[in-house]
Write a protein that holds these residues in place. Structure first.
Motif, PDB file in Angstrom:
ATOM      1  N   TRP A  80     -28.267  97.311  85.428  1.00  0.00           N
ATOM      2  CA  TRP A  80     -28.233  96.060  85.813  1.00  0.00           C
ATOM      3  C   TRP A  80     -27.162  95.957  86.065  1.00  0.00           C
ATOM      4  CZ3 TRP A  80     -33.250  94.158  88.023  1.00  0.00           C
ATOM      5  CH2 TRP A  80     -32.550  92.719  88.675  1.00  0.00           C
ATOM      6  N   ARG A  81     -25.790  95.530  85.494  1.00  0.00           N
ATOM      7  CA  ARG A  81     -24.845  94.983  85.945  1.00  0.00           C
ATOM      8  C   ARG A  81     -24.528  95.514  86.881  1.00  0.00           C
ATOM      9  NH1 ARG A  81     -24.798  94.307  79.862  1.00  0.00           N
ATOM     10  NH2 ARG A  81     -23.353  96.217  80.046  1.00  0.00           N
ATOM     11  N   ASN A  82     -24.029  97.271  86.703  1.00  0.00           N
ATOM     12  CA  ASN A  82     -23.821  98.635  87.476  1.00  0.00           C
ATOM     13  C   ASN A  82     -25.002  97.490  89.536  1.00  0.00           C
ATOM     14  OD1 ASN A  82     -21.680  99.079  86.324  1.00  0.00           O
ATOM     15  ND2 ASN A  82     -23.011 101.088  85.582  1.00  0.00           N
ATOM     16  N   TYR A  83     -25.810  97.157  88.788  1.00  0.00           N
ATOM     17  CA  TYR A  83     -26.773  97.620  90.700  1.00  0.00           C
ATOM     18  C   TYR A  83     -26.119  95.926  90.598  1.00  0.00           C
ATOM     19  CZ  TYR A  83     -31.035  95.359  92.791  1.00  0.00           C
ATOM     20  OH  TYR A  83     -31.812  94.964  93.420  1.00  0.00           O
ATOM     21  N   VAL A  84     -25.738  94.715  89.914  1.00  0.00           N
ATOM     22  CA  VAL A  84     -25.587  93.508  90.454  1.00  0.00           C
ATOM     23  C   VAL A  84     -24.048  93.715  91.197  1.00  0.00           C
ATOM     24  CG1 VAL A  84     -24.586  91.202  90.319  1.00  0.00           C
ATOM     25  CG2 VAL A  84     -26.929  92.573  88.935  1.00  0.00           C
ATOM     26  N   ARG A  85     -23.333  94.847  90.676  1.00  0.00           N
ATOM     27  CA  ARG A  85     -22.210  94.945  91.599  1.00  0.00           C
ATOM     28  C   ARG A  85     -22.263  95.547  92.853  1.00  0.00           C
ATOM     29  NH1 ARG A  85     -19.698  95.307  85.751  1.00  0.00           N
ATOM     30  NH2 ARG A  85     -20.532  97.497  85.575  1.00  0.00           N
ATOM     31  N   TYR A  86     -22.772  96.463  92.433  1.00  0.00           N
ATOM     32  CA  TYR A  86     -23.353  97.489  93.774  1.00  0.00           C
ATOM     33  C   TYR A  86     -23.699  96.031  94.852  1.00  0.00           C
ATOM     34  CZ  TYR A  86     -25.166 100.974  97.196  1.00  0.00           C
ATOM     35  OH  TYR A  86     -25.503 100.882  98.183  1.00  0.00           O
ATOM     36  N   ILE A  87     -24.768  95.446  94.757  1.00  0.00           N
ATOM     37  CA  ILE A  87     -25.267  94.433  95.731  1.00  0.00           C
ATOM     38  C   ILE A  87     -24.152  93.584  96.295  1.00  0.00           C
ATOM     39  CG2 ILE A  87     -27.292  92.748  95.939  1.00  0.00           C
ATOM     40  CD1 ILE A  87     -27.804  95.609  96.014  1.00  0.00           C
TER      41      ILE A  87
ATOM     42  N   MET B  22     -31.896  96.114  98.637  1.00  0.00           N
ATOM     43  CA  MET B  22     -32.304  97.403  97.695  1.00  0.00           C
ATOM     44  C   MET B  22     -33.152  96.816  96.178  1.00  0.00           C
ATOM     45  SD  MET B  22     -29.677 100.265  96.298  1.00  0.00           S
ATOM     46  CE  MET B  22     -29.290 100.839  97.553  1.00  0.00           C
ATOM     47  N   SER B  23     -33.601  97.207  95.991  1.00  0.00           N
ATOM     48  CA  SER B  23     -34.345  96.471  94.530  1.00  0.00           C
ATOM     49  C   SER B  23     -33.707  97.628  93.757  1.00  0.00           C
ATOM     50  CB  SER B  23     -35.724  97.215  94.413  1.00  0.00           C
ATOM     51  OG  SER B  23     -36.010  99.512  94.364  1.00  0.00           O
ATOM     52  N   PHE B  24     -33.839  97.396  92.207  1.00  0.00           N
ATOM     53  CA  PHE B  24     -33.097  97.777  91.396  1.00  0.00           C
ATOM     54  C   PHE B  24     -33.655  99.534  91.183  1.00  0.00           C
ATOM     55  CE2 PHE B  24     -33.623  98.562  86.686  1.00  0.00           C
ATOM     56  CZ  PHE B  24     -32.120  98.715  86.215  1.00  0.00           C
ATOM     57  N   TYR B  25     -35.251  98.999  91.494  1.00  0.00           N
ATOM     58  CA  TYR B  25     -36.164 100.369  91.503  1.00  0.00           C
ATOM     59  C   TYR B  25     -35.085 101.234  91.801  1.00  0.00           C
ATOM     60  CZ  TYR B  25     -39.109 104.295  91.873  1.00  0.00           C
ATOM     61  OH  TYR B  25     -40.081 105.150  92.028  1.00  0.00           O
ATOM     62  N   ASP B  26     -35.096 101.398  93.869  1.00  0.00           N
ATOM     63  CA  ASP B  26     -34.289 102.206  94.387  1.00  0.00           C
ATOM     64  C   ASP B  26     -32.947 102.372  93.953  1.00  0.00           C
ATOM     65  OD1 ASP B  26     -35.901 102.071  96.265  1.00  0.00           O
ATOM     66  OD2 ASP B  26     -35.878  99.754  97.272  1.00  0.00           O
ATOM     67  N   TYR B  27     -31.808 101.318  93.543  1.00  0.00           N
ATOM     68  CA  TYR B  27     -30.591 101.897  93.184  1.00  0.00           C
ATOM     69  C   TYR B  27     -30.762 102.878  92.136  1.00  0.00           C
ATOM     70  CZ  TYR B  27     -26.486 101.460  90.777  1.00  0.00           C
ATOM     71  OH  TYR B  27     -25.342 101.212  90.103  1.00  0.00           O
ATOM     72  N   MET B  28     -31.592 103.018  91.231  1.00  0.00           N
ATOM     73  CA  MET B  28     -31.986 103.539  90.212  1.00  0.00           C
ATOM     74  C   MET B  28     -32.398 105.061  90.285  1.00  0.00           C
ATOM     75  SD  MET B  28     -30.881 102.047  87.284  1.00  0.00           S
ATOM     76  CE  MET B  28     -31.246 103.795  86.094  1.00  0.00           C
ATOM     77  N   MET B  29     -33.304 105.439  91.272  1.00  0.00           N
ATOM     78  CA  MET B  29     -33.024 107.027  91.814  1.00  0.00           C
ATOM     79  C   MET B  29     -31.937 106.985  92.774  1.00  0.00           C
ATOM     80  SD  MET B  29     -36.843 106.883  91.487  1.00  0.00           S
ATOM     81  CE  MET B  29     -36.169 105.609  90.045  1.00  0.00           C
ATOM     82  N   ARG B  30     -31.561 106.806  92.800  1.00  0.00           N
ATOM     83  CA  ARG B  30     -29.929 107.646  92.969  1.00  0.00           C
ATOM     84  C   ARG B  30     -29.576 108.122  92.212  1.00  0.00           C
ATOM     85  NH1 ARG B  30     -26.379 103.170  95.369  1.00  0.00           N
ATOM     86  NH2 ARG B  30     -24.906 104.507  95.301  1.00  0.00           N
TER      87      ARG B  30
END
Length: 77
Positions: free
Chosen positions: A66-73, A1-9
Motif C-alpha cells: 500500500w505504501r508503494n502504491y501511494v508513492r506510485y500514484i 488506478m486502483s490498488f487491485y490494478d496496481y497489484m496485478m502488475r
C-alpha cells in the motif's frame, strides 16, 4: 488506478508482493469477494484482511504494498 490494478502488475513476481497479488486475483476470480476492488484506503485493506484472518506476514506485505502504491500514484499524477 486502483490498488487491485496496481497489484496485478506483480502477478508473475516470485515475491511476497506476487503472492499477495495472486491471492487478490484468486479472490476476484471466485467472484465471492468483489469488495476487494472497492478498497480505497489502508484502513479498508487491513480491515478486509483481518476479516479474512490473514496471517501477520500477509498483513505486513499488504502495508508495504500500500505504501508503494501511494508513492506510485503520487509520482504518476
Amino acid at each position: 488506478m486502483s490498488f487491485y490494478d496496481y497489484m496485478m502488475r506483480f502477478l508473475k513476481k516470485d515475491s511476497a508482493s506476487g503472492d499477495l497479488a495472486r491471492d487478490m486475483e484468486h479472490v476476484y476470480t471466485r467472484l465471492d469477494d468483489l469488495e476487494v476492488h472497492g478498497i480505497d484506503s489502508l484502513e479498508g485493506l487491513l480491515s478486509y484482511l483481518h476479516f479474512k484472518h490473514a496471517c501477520k506476514e500477509c498483513i505486513a506485505t499488504a502495508k508495504s504494498c500500500w505504501r508503494n502504491y501511494v508513492r506510485y500514484i503520487s509520482s504518476h499524477v
